[in-house]
Scaffold this active site. Structure first.
Site, PDB file in Angstrom:
ATOM      1  N   ASP A 299       5.759  13.753  -4.864  1.00 40.10           N
ATOM      2  CA  ASP A 299       4.685  12.823  -4.529  1.00 40.10           C
ATOM      3  C   ASP A 299       4.890  11.582  -5.380  1.00 40.10           C
ATOM      4  O   ASP A 299       5.929  11.414  -6.021  1.00 40.10           O
ATOM      5  CB  ASP A 299       3.294  13.446  -4.754  1.00 40.10           C
ATOM      6  CG  ASP A 299       3.122  14.028  -6.151  1.00 40.10           C
ATOM      7  OD1 ASP A 299       3.769  13.504  -7.086  1.00 40.10           O
ATOM      8  OD2 ASP A 299       2.366  14.997  -6.304  1.00 40.10           O
ATOM      9  N   ASP A 318       6.132   0.789   1.719  1.00 38.43           N
ATOM     10  CA  ASP A 318       5.703   0.840   3.125  1.00 38.43           C
ATOM     11  C   ASP A 318       4.899   2.124   3.262  1.00 38.43           C
ATOM     12  O   ASP A 318       5.390   3.145   3.733  1.00 38.43           O
ATOM     13  CB  ASP A 318       6.930   0.828   4.038  1.00 38.43           C
ATOM     14  CG  ASP A 318       6.561   0.808   5.514  1.00 38.43           C
ATOM     15  OD1 ASP A 318       5.387   0.529   5.829  1.00 38.43           O
ATOM     16  OD2 ASP A 318       7.441   1.087   6.345  1.00 38.43           O
ATOM     17  N   CYS A 371       1.690  -0.738   8.645  1.00 38.72           N
ATOM     18  CA  CYS A 371       1.626  -1.069  10.072  1.00 38.72           C
ATOM     19  C   CYS A 371       0.221  -0.746  10.565  1.00 38.72           C
ATOM     20  O   CYS A 371       0.027  -0.173  11.632  1.00 38.72           O
ATOM     21  CB  CYS A 371       2.690  -0.327  10.878  1.00 38.72           C
ATOM     22  SG  CYS A 371       2.682   1.466  10.666  1.00 38.72           S
TER      23      CYS A 371
END
Length: 445
Positions: A299, A318, A371
């Site tokens: 993680d 991202d 996104c």
């Protein structure tokens, strides 16, 4: 396949999707995977009709309720779609719903009555609430209305159109002109240059790139222009050490390797080994394998990665997000994501942002990207970061990309220098990018 058989397949797909609310792409992939006898042309039409039912989900449901029709299943919606969107006459629909092998059962009186009521109507109606007109759940409509105000209908109309196919030319293997020549040799025409990304090409829908020589040779990668712009804002240069902390399938990793001309080092990390395996294959095909190292991490607190604090010239985050900026390609997402999901994602994004910031060396840059079109995942999270981290300064987009076209607006001025892209304004997926530079001294490499 007969027209009626294709319609029956769409109904079956839609009903299967509503029962599971699974990812629509997985539903289609599983359906065709078990029916390999269905040809390519039939698959394209079935897929397009299935996605259109999802794109028109709210308006079709509104019309069925308005007509007092008691069913909201795939059959009812398909009939309504044929009338409202395709402008089919009753006799045309009856010829497809004929009860023949693989075709839907014949229309019953209530369905004929529905067709008569809908004939002459269109999908849109002045009486539809805003959430219905924009094809959004009520909670999401309310949130996006705060962001776009009176422009929301135009924004969502763009998200409800299928996206074209964008490609990135891999400069490690050739030029944009080389790629165009290769694609044309494979019989692909109507190739456009993308307006913002310098190495981008845009093709019509329905082109199978996987069989082209340009794809097999690593000269092109499938990548939306928004993602290419994100890579441009990383501003990767030869010799840099770069961390792609949420690398996934490696599309942006490859873009950065191309900008670095294969010289330097990119560490591509992800928590899913399968994604990195795909990234490794793509890197080999692209001729970028020597400068990219893939590593699975537990993680954002991974102990191995923690030892890299203050090491990297660029850190790209991202981050995992709602993906709502990809609605042109994934229209079902809006019906799967809820407010609780957004809150969970925000908490994770905040942790990744904090961990990623620690990896940036003095003078290096942190690039945060999603996104998503949700302010909670973008502006609000970034504003908190700017308030809490005085060792980072926001970098104006114009400073990184001085020759950016004027149609790429940077809202908010120099104190809020992030970039928000949308299909309505830019013809790209919905995307958000913010860049920061570390001003306080980090751990020396």
């Amino acid at each position: 396949m007969k027209p009626g058989a294709r319609i029956a397949a769409v109904i079956e797909l839609y009903d299967g999707w509503t029962q599971t609310r699974d990812d629509a792409d997985r539903v289609i992939s599983g359906y065709f995977g078990n029916r390999r006898y269905i040809g390519g042309g039939d698959r394209r039409e079935i897929s397009e009709r299935f996605y259109n039912l999802i794109r028109h989900q709210a308006r079709l449901g509104w019309w069925l309720a308005e007509c007092g029709y008691e069913f909201q299943d795939g059959r009812a919606r398909m009939i309504a779609e044929l009338v409202l969107q395709d402008k089919r006459k009753a006799e045309d629909i009856s010829s497809m719903f004929n009860g023949e092998e693989f075709c839907p059962n014949p229309l019953h009186p209530a369905e004929n009555h529905l067709i008569n009521k809908l004939t002459g109507k269109t999908l849109d109606h002045d009486g539809q609430p805003g959430a219905v007109k924009t094809e959004l759940p009520k909670w999401l409509y309310a949130e996006l209305l705060k962001l776009h105000h009176e422009n929301l209908p135009a924004e969502m109309a763009a998200y409800n159109q299928p996206a074209k196919l964008d490609l990135r030319v891999n400069r490690l293997q050739g030029t944009v002109e080389d790629a165009i020549k290769s694609l044309e040799a494979d019989g692909i025409h109507n190739i456009e240059r993308t307006p913002y990304a310098p190495n981008g090409l845009r093709l019509p829908l329905g082109v199978n790139m996987l069989v082209t020589a340009a794809y097999k040779d690593g000269l092109i990668e499938i990548q939306d222009e928004a993602s290419q712009i994100c890579v441009r804002l990383v501003d990767a240069k030869p010799g840099m050490h770069i961390l792609d902390m949420c690398a996934g399938g490696g599309g942006k990793t490859l873009g950065m390797a191309s900008d670095m001309r294969g010289k330097g080092h990119i560490l591509a990390c992800d928590t899913h080994g399968g994604r990195l395996d795909n990234s490794r294959k793509r890197a080999k095909r692209a001729g970028a394998g020597d400068c990219i190292q893939q590593r699975i991490i537990a993680d954002e607190r991974d102990s191995w990665l923690r030892n890299k604090s203050g090491f990297f010239d660029r850190v790209l985050l991202d981050v995992p997000c709602s993906g709502l900026g990809t609605l042109r390609r994934n229209p079902a997402l809006r019906w799967r994501i809820g407010q609780r999901d957004i809150r969970t994602l925000m908490a994770n994004q905040s942790k990744i942002l904090k961990a990623g910031a620690a990896k940036v060396t003095k003078g290096g840059r942190l690039i945060y990207a999603t996104c998503s079109i949700m302010p909670e995942e973008n502006e609000r999270l970034i504003e908190t970061f700017m308030r809490d981290r005085k060792d980072f300064r926001p970098v104006p987009i114009s400073e990184i990309w001085p020759d950016a076209p004027k149609s790429v607006p940077v809202p908010g001025g120099k104190d809020k220098p992030w970039l928000r892209l949308s299909p309505n304004v830019h013809g790209t997926d919905g995307f958000f990018v913010a860049v920061f530079e570390r001003t306080a001294k980090g751990k020396v490499k």
